[in-house]
Design a protein around this motif. Structure first.
Motif, PDB file in Angstrom:
ATOM      1  N   ILE A 128      14.142  11.494   2.326  1.00 32.31           N
ATOM      2  CA  ILE A 128      14.833  11.541   1.031  1.00 32.31           C
ATOM      3  C   ILE A 128      16.296  11.144   1.201  1.00 32.31           C
ATOM      4  O   ILE A 128      16.833  10.350   0.420  1.00 32.31           O
ATOM      5  CB  ILE A 128      14.720  12.962   0.413  1.00 32.31           C
TER       6      ILE A 128
ATOM      7  N   LYS B  96      -1.505  20.466   9.004  1.00 33.68           N
ATOM      8  CA  LYS B  96      -0.303  19.645   9.099  1.00 33.68           C
ATOM      9  C   LYS B  96      -0.361  18.746  10.330  1.00 33.68           C
ATOM     10  O   LYS B  96      -0.949  19.120  11.350  1.00 33.68           O
ATOM     11  CB  LYS B  96       0.940  20.533   9.223  1.00 33.68           C
TER      12      LYS B  96
ATOM     13  N   TYR C  91      10.335  15.060   5.694  1.00 37.94           N
ATOM     14  CA  TYR C  91      10.460  14.486   4.352  1.00 37.94           C
ATOM     15  C   TYR C  91      11.900  14.564   3.857  1.00 37.94           C
ATOM     16  O   TYR C  91      12.346  13.710   3.102  1.00 37.94           O
ATOM     17  CB  TYR C  91       9.503  15.181   3.363  1.00 37.94           C
ATOM     18  N   GLY C  92      12.626  15.595   4.290  1.00 34.48           N
ATOM     19  CA  GLY C  92      14.042  15.684   3.911  1.00 34.48           C
ATOM     20  C   GLY C  92      14.828  14.487   4.447  1.00 34.48           C
ATOM     21  O   GLY C  92      15.672  13.912   3.746  1.00 34.48           O
TER      22      GLY C  92
ATOM     23  N   ARG D 257       5.153  17.844   9.915  1.00 33.09           N
ATOM     24  CA  ARG D 257       6.045  18.884  10.424  1.00 33.09           C
ATOM     25  C   ARG D 257       6.425  18.563  11.875  1.00 33.09           C
ATOM     26  O   ARG D 257       5.808  17.727  12.503  1.00 33.09           O
ATOM     27  CB  ARG D 257       5.345  20.246  10.378  1.00 33.09           C
TER      28      ARG D 257
ATOM     29  N   ILE E 238       7.420   9.710   1.080  1.00 32.09           N
ATOM     30  CA  ILE E 238       8.136  10.991   0.992  1.00 32.09           C
ATOM     31  C   ILE E 238       7.178  12.104   0.591  1.00 32.09           C
ATOM     32  O   ILE E 238       7.175  13.192   1.189  1.00 32.09           O
ATOM     33  CB  ILE E 238       9.315  10.873  -0.006  1.00 32.09           C
ATOM     34  N   ILE E 239       6.345  11.805  -0.404  1.00 29.32           N
ATOM     35  CA  ILE E 239       5.402  12.830  -0.864  1.00 29.32           C
ATOM     36  C   ILE E 239       4.406  13.187   0.244  1.00 29.32           C
ATOM     37  O   ILE E 239       4.189  14.370   0.551  1.00 29.32           O
ATOM     38  CB  ILE E 239       4.666  12.339  -2.127  1.00 29.32           C
TER      39      ILE E 239
ATOM     40  N   ASN F  68      14.630  13.183  13.062  1.00 37.60           N
ATOM     41  CA  ASN F  68      15.250  13.103  11.738  1.00 37.60           C
ATOM     42  C   ASN F  68      15.973  11.781  11.529  1.00 37.60           C
ATOM     43  O   ASN F  68      15.888  11.166  10.459  1.00 37.60           O
ATOM     44  CB  ASN F  68      16.227  14.266  11.544  1.00 37.60           C
TER      45      ASN F  68
ATOM     46  N   GLY G 230       6.019  15.138   2.904  1.00 35.36           N
ATOM     47  CA  GLY G 230       6.263  16.509   2.449  1.00 35.36           C
ATOM     48  C   GLY G 230       5.013  17.358   2.568  1.00 35.36           C
ATOM     49  O   GLY G 230       5.060  18.529   2.973  1.00 35.36           O
ATOM     50  N   VAL G 231       3.871  16.754   2.253  1.00 37.02           N
ATOM     51  CA  VAL G 231       2.615  17.512   2.307  1.00 37.02           C
ATOM     52  C   VAL G 231       2.137  17.690   3.747  1.00 37.02           C
ATOM     53  O   VAL G 231       1.643  18.751   4.120  1.00 37.02           O
ATOM     54  CB  VAL G 231       1.527  16.791   1.478  1.00 37.02           C
TER      55      VAL G 231
ATOM     56  N   MET H  65      13.673  18.817   8.003  1.00 40.01           N
ATOM     57  CA  MET H  65      12.275  18.448   7.778  1.00 40.01           C
ATOM     58  C   MET H  65      12.117  16.924   7.683  1.00 40.01           C
ATOM     59  O   MET H  65      12.987  16.239   7.163  1.00 40.01           O
ATOM     60  CB  MET H  65      11.680  19.091   6.519  1.00 40.01           C
TER      61      MET H  65
END
Lengths: 480, 480, 480
Positions: free
Chosen positions: B318, A127, B314-315, A38, A30-31, B262, A34-35, B312
């Motif tokens: 989560i 990204k 990472y969303g 995209r 997840i981290i 997603n 997130g970084v 997103m």
């Protein structure tokens, strides 16, 4: 007595290690997502503007519509194909399909990152931009680890499998980058990158984890009638969708079209020679389900590299013909030899289904590439098929053939070398792997339902009574 | 004794009610289709003229090519996915997959009509014009009723299921019209419209049909080894094709593309936390197939609404992470609680797989919508994604978030309220439902083949003789 | 005793005949492919030049993208659909799915050649040019032989099946050429060309191979619980993907779109009337899995010809309604009659699933074609749908209806006549077919795993001991 023993095998208790690995690694994903991760320009809402800027007339030009059907077929191969192919053991179907599910779900996330850093990094903002082709490649990357699992089926713990996958995906991404980008080999269906690497990776690990007393579990190292039928589900979904596998990331238009035709034909040819060899080398000419479940797929592996080339329809049939013979003879002669003299225990026979056909595929690819010419491909076709652009603009087909051969060597080195290193790690006595008399048994890692089917009749009646008592408790393994 | 009792359960004889319902309702469908349903302009031979009039350059622009692959995946989810997920019970596999088949086949016809009147009615001639998107929506509509069936599996008769479907589809179409058209909420994958509604509809019916003595059937309320493997087929086809489900009716181009990414990611994440929780909360850390079969799917439910938004990558991870945890803990703690204290008997645990994740999906959708901005979506992207057109041209994302939340409330109200009314109807003693000691048993509604597998050994030998005698009769359950 | 007997049935030993047939015929395929088969212009690298010459703006216009999703669905129907539908017998699942695999893999190669000579021969260079549509047609061609296998399931040797396929494909290609090209009948989904021909071909062979003492194998001529669930996998994949089957080679655009809608609706309707009849004609109203597995598919067969026509949605429902009734009553009344009085032993009941619905489909197609008009289709639509071009430019719909009826007669004649000739060949005592008391038994042609499930309890304990001893041997049917 299996149940009784099962309760005392504390060494296989993964109650803390497995959840810890899953939760910590998923959090890390997840981290990192997130970084780094995209949407790319075709899956981002700015697609509308992108279309205008690039004079794209219709949404149907979005790469999604070129590749989504193939992606879904590949996805089925990864989860149902590989998963069910590994349900053949009489008491390891849960582990076969369930651990396959677990490591594929983890692996594809890690693969999106690893492959993304190498192939899809946007240097303007640092990204990784993902779209449908990244999902396909992640599934491909996972396939390498699932092949390795095939060699180890029933002999390792889920924690070991997670470790195998973490390192396997990492090695895969590096190896793939070297082969495809640095060496500039082509490998549409991954004969080298996926199958050769994955199979030797798994076989090397199996060699490192050799169990001299594995025959203590031999009572469970076979199939029952219905487990063989379940495994056939896996076989057929792999077989049917292999044309999609080999064409999923080839060039739009004729590239995908041709890769499908070649794979379709190679697989058909393999079925006939597999059946022929299976019958010929068996007493009374009876067919062996092991061969039908596995060797019939060898042709798909072996046309992986050359599927997008002008292999010609008859060329595909020849490749399939040979692989059916070699793979089936492998099950009959080479696997016992490997186990006895080379100390490689290969539960699913991935040496016969992936390793040998993968190497053949690499060689066929090299030959087909070296034999390419403008008269057959046309000038534009040759450039597009072999990607003779940029730094490789002046490359000749014969040179390309040499590069293909180089790619095969890299795949072998990464598979064998990587497998030995990871195998050494997996030998540490901390991973909760089963004892020699506990292999191939779902009882070790799964709550297995009480089941009258497989209990000897002397115990069966008492068990029936016990079962009745048991069912007086409020929630005896029900869903409610 | 099961066979003996079976012959005397006259109350479960549906020999006249079931054929009557099937034939009469099917006849009604034919008449209503004759009056109302026609092909739309893309499936009518006048398509050729339509193309010219609208300057469409190619047949590939027909919506068929945008949506057919997704449609087929959804179709597989409805029939194989839901069907096989319900085969897990040791002796209710026929009922699980068979009644699923029956009510889906009826439901999709009724859904084409109900949804057609609300959404596809051509006011110029009073006809409903159908194309591929209508078929997808009909399958979606059916999914709501199949989810409800999951709560009732093994405890109701096929006639009750037909009634449940008739009312369920009707309620669904009204609820969907209110949520999507009147409230203007977006719900691409149906977290609210399909999953929340369907699950609470089924749970409310189950509450109305509460059976205090259901433990009399507890001997059958579990799985056997192979029935668990069959159920895994359902799990995997649902899991693999969920990206198609959530993207099947989203916008062409980036909308479908993003919804796939997603959903793919959310589902992968769910697998890891499901496995972690299943192992952590079990004695000896063993995994439970119930969790792997069901909770791994929760992430797909929970990104249903937001899948087309800029959730997103990472969303998505989560959301999947949380749903794996919540759904698995639901199976371990909440389902027993619901049964004991709330009198809700939920055979498949739809509360954990659809209700809670569905509500979460509605909330995630509301938050993601409220947080939308032109900087992220671009102006055109925002308008297209949220359909800010016509009467809603001036709508703001924050307002849209409120509307999303309103939509969730409507789904809950329709599910709970509708379920209680339909449950009251299904309590009438005319539907042929099984007795408490007869639940979860295919013998009640199916000709079950004589089978040595599940018979206690004392009976087995005699049965073997009986079987031999039986086979002297001319047509002992053969196909010829 | 089965095992004991199995070892002495030398007459069923196919150890030399089966490998010989497979290897020789596969070699012949390679030679013929080398001489005749090449890629077509859409799968050849010259596609890039072809695009420019023909002003094709995008790769998405390649026929591959119009047809590949449908092709894959058809492919699944052939291998998983037909294959698993034939796993219903308690001890012939290997033969059902395995021989289906073998003959389909051979048949599709031979079909590419046979159909290629008739339809895809490029007279400029004497080569057959193949693309995705040829692969679909090859799968279609194979379907005819698999239907024929359904009538013979369990009663023939794999060598006989290969012979049946060789002649079946040949007859199919000739019959298809006569019906589609000479008579100019339309048959998108093959009600006549595939189903009528295939079913009568198989039934005639079965009549020629009539076994008066087949009841000696009656102990095996039924299902067990789990084999019925396996068969349902076949049913559902056939049912779900039938819309792809009927639309796979119809016209781009509205043609494919409409064929899908019609087939989807016909199949839904069939399910309800099948369930109604199954319950109504059974004691106690219990459903029979045989009907649910088979008769639910009859509607798909019967709209095969008319699926691309303006059958109208209600028309599809009516066809499905009737076929569900007729097919189910066929299983209950006609199959026993055929066996007893007509000496046709039809293991899978292909008469009910393919023969009768196929004939109905031919008739429905003739009526729908005769009723076509410009007011319904539009001028261009009529020309395109019925291919009123070239020599048939002036053809009227009513005449077309007559030609359709003529096509049906040709299919019947080829099926019955061809079946009798091939049946006569298959009666030669050289093919290794099983004895009357050895039918429906995988032991005859397969290495069947030792399995405690199906052995009477008196033998079971000894067998358990034997099994333990057996497992001391080094490679007792393992993969390693």
């Amino acid at each position: 007595q299996r149940t009784f023993l099962g309760h005392w095998c504390f060494n296989t208790n993964v109650r803390f290690s497995l959840p810890a690995v899953c939760v910590v690694w998923q959090t890390a994903m997840i981290i990192l997502f997130g970084v780094f991760i995209r949407y790319d320009e075709e899956s981002d809402p700015h697609w509308l503007e992108h279309k205008k800027l690039n004079n794209i007339s219709s949404d149907i030009e979005n790469d999604f519509y070129f590749r989504y059907p193939s992606f879904q077929d590949v996805h089925v191969m990864i989860f149902v194909g590989f998963g069910f192919l590994m349900t053949f053991l009489k008491r390891y179907s849960f582990g076969g399909v369930g651990f396959n599910f677990l490591i594929a779900a983890f692996g594809l996330q890690w693969a999106l990152l690893m492959q993304g850093w190498f192939h899809s990094l946007d240097y303007t903002d640092g990204k990784i931009k993902i779209g449908i082709e990244n999902l396909i490649n992640a599934d491909f990357c996972v396939a390498g680890c699932l092949i390795a699992y095939g060699a180890l089926l029933g002999k390792v713990s889920p924690v070991q499998l997670m470790v195998l996958t973490l390192f396997g995906i990492t090695l895969f991404a590096v190896e793939e980058y070297i082969i495809l980008n640095l060496i500039h080999a082509r490998d549409a269906g991954g004969s080298m990158v996926i199958h050769t690497f994955g199979a030797y990776y798994g076989l090397s690990i199996s060699w490192m984890l050799y169990r001299p007393n594995l025959d203590q579990s031999s009572r469970l190292q076979g199939s029952v009638y219905h487990s063989d039928v379940f495994a056939t589900i896996g076989t057929l979904f792999l077989w049917m969708f292999w044309p999609s596998f080999n064409s999923a990331i080839t060039d739009h238009g004729d590239g995908q079209h041709r890769a499908v035709i070649n794979t379709y034909l190679a697989l058909a040819s393999t079925v006939l020679t597999t059946v022929a060899m299976s019958s010929l080398f068996q007493k009374h000419g009876k067919l062996d389900m092991v061969h039908v479940q596995n060797s019939t797929l060898a042709g798909g592996v072996a046309v992986g590299t050359a599927a997008e080339f002008m292999l010609m329809p008859y060329g595909s049939l020849i490749v399939g013909f040979c692989c059916g013979v070699i793979s089936t003879l492998g099950y009959i002669y080479i696997s016992p030899f490997l186990e006895k003299y080379m100390k490689v225990q290969d539960t699913c026979g991935v040496h016969n289904l992936h390793a040998m056909p993968g190497v053949i595929g690499g060689i066929v690819g090299a030959i087909t590439a070296a034999a390419a010419s403008e008269s057959v491909y046309g000038h534009e076709g040759l450039v597009k098929t072999f990607d003779f652009e940029g730094a490789f603009e002046k490359m000749e087909p014969t040179t390309q053939g040499g590069h293909q051969a180089g790619g095969l060597c890299v795949a072998l080195i990464f598979g064998i070398g990587g497998g030995m290193i990871v195998g050494a790690i997996l030998r540490l006595p901390i991973w909760g792997d089963p004892a020699d008399d506990n292999c191939f048994d779902d009882e070790t890692y799964w709550e297995v339902p009480e089941d009258e089917e497989s209990i000897p009749p002397v115990l069966q009646y008492n068990n029936h009574i016990a079962d009745t008592n048991f069912s007086m408790e409020p929630y005896p393994r029900t869903r409610s």
